[in-house]
Design an enzyme around this catalytic site. Structure first.
Site, PDB file in Angstrom:
ATOM      1  N   ASP A  46      -4.586  -9.317   1.297  1.00  0.00           N
ATOM      2  CA  ASP A  46      -4.745  -8.274  -0.463  1.00  0.00           C
ATOM      3  C   ASP A  46      -3.366  -9.939  -1.092  1.00  0.00           C
ATOM      4  O   ASP A  46      -3.660 -10.738  -2.468  1.00  0.00           O
ATOM      5  CB  ASP A  46      -4.093  -7.709  -0.593  1.00  0.00           C
ATOM      6  CG  ASP A  46      -5.292  -6.416  -1.396  1.00  0.00           C
ATOM      7  OD1 ASP A  46      -6.563  -6.419  -0.688  1.00  0.00           O
ATOM      8  OD2 ASP A  46      -5.477  -5.145  -1.294  1.00  0.00           O
ATOM      9  N   HIS A  63      -7.043  -3.620  -0.047  1.00  0.00           N
ATOM     10  CA  HIS A  63      -6.100  -2.797   0.448  1.00  0.00           C
ATOM     11  C   HIS A  63      -6.231  -2.619   1.582  1.00  0.00           C
ATOM     12  O   HIS A  63      -5.141  -2.018   1.782  1.00  0.00           O
ATOM     13  CB  HIS A  63      -7.415  -1.402  -0.338  1.00  0.00           C
ATOM     14  CG  HIS A  63      -7.901  -1.792  -1.570  1.00  0.00           C
ATOM     15  ND1 HIS A  63      -6.866  -1.694  -2.913  1.00  0.00           N
ATOM     16  CD2 HIS A  63      -9.126  -1.397  -1.961  1.00  0.00           C
ATOM     17  CE1 HIS A  63      -7.881  -1.891  -3.763  1.00  0.00           C
ATOM     18  NE2 HIS A  63      -8.600  -1.723  -3.521  1.00  0.00           N
ATOM     19  N   GLU A 114       0.892  -0.898  -0.214  1.00  0.00           N
ATOM     20  CA  GLU A 114      -0.112  -0.361   0.478  1.00  0.00           C
ATOM     21  C   GLU A 114       0.695   0.710  -0.290  1.00  0.00           C
ATOM     22  O   GLU A 114       1.686   1.332   0.589  1.00  0.00           O
ATOM     23  CB  GLU A 114      -1.183   0.133   1.098  1.00  0.00           C
ATOM     24  CG  GLU A 114      -1.501  -1.300   1.081  1.00  0.00           C
ATOM     25  CD  GLU A 114      -2.830  -1.753   0.200  1.00  0.00           C
ATOM     26  OE1 GLU A 114      -3.016  -0.418  -0.398  1.00  0.00           O
ATOM     27  OE2 GLU A 114      -2.937  -2.894   0.071  1.00  0.00           O
TER      28      GLU A 114
END
Length: 189
Positions: free
Chosen positions: A172, A167, A30
């Site tokens: 993920d 996310h 991220e």
């Protein structure tokens, strides 16, 4: 940045590697932006696995020395307070590089994650990664041409994969691992 990692794309070869006991690491990042020249990694999540299942996981939040945009906060549910209380990436990057050592990396839209990871390696004085890599975005487009979308969330929903908190890097990465296993499933050959 063009990453130096060799991409593996032949799903039959991938299945053979999988069956022979190769060790894979599905990972996700991220980030503060979509560009590694201006953005920073705020979270890495990874799951190391073989055909026998997950071996271990690795996840960490990082202080980016940047203000998170409302878009990123809304997308990831990672708040400014969360990253402000985290360590800088350079304190943990060596540990992550050890975690992925001698494994085949698996990522959805691998170019994005590898560009950020390798940019951060250079920023922190580490050598860039040279792991072989599998891009589940590319692989899923080839293996499931009947779909009109290939985002990780869409594929997870289509295959009824529990995607946890979308996310967030570790969830993920776990979803990416499951997509990879579906892509190399010999029943689809």
């Amino acid at each position: 940045m063009q990453h130096p990692n060799k991409k593996l794309t032949d799903y039959r070869r991938l299945y053979k590697l999988y069956e022979e006991g190769a060790v894979f690491t599905a990972f996700d990042t991220e980030t503060t932006t979509i560009t590694p020249t201006t953005g920073r990694i705020i979270e890495i999540g990874a799951v190391k696995f073989t055909k026998n299942g997950p071996i271990s996981t690795w996840t960490n939040l990082f202080y980016p020395d940047q203000i998170l945009s409302p878009f990123i906060i809304n997308l990831t549910h990672i708040t400014q307070a969360m990253v402000d209380s985290a360590d800088p990436l350079n304190m943990h990057l060596g540990n992550f590089l050890d975690f992925i050592k001698n494994t085949i990396l698996v990522a959805h839209n691998a170019q994005f994650d590898l560009n950020f990871l390798n940019a951060e390696c250079l920023n922190c004085g580490f050598p860039v990664t040279h792991n072989k890599v599998i891009d589940t975005l590319q692989l899923s487009r080839e293996r499931f041409p009947e779909f009109s979308k290939y985002k990780l969330d869409f594929l997870a929903d289509a295959f009824k994969i529990n995607k946890g908190s979308s996310h967030r890097a570790l969830d993920d990465a776990k979803t990416c691992m499951e997509i990879f296993k579906l892509c190399i499933n010999p029943d689809r050959f």
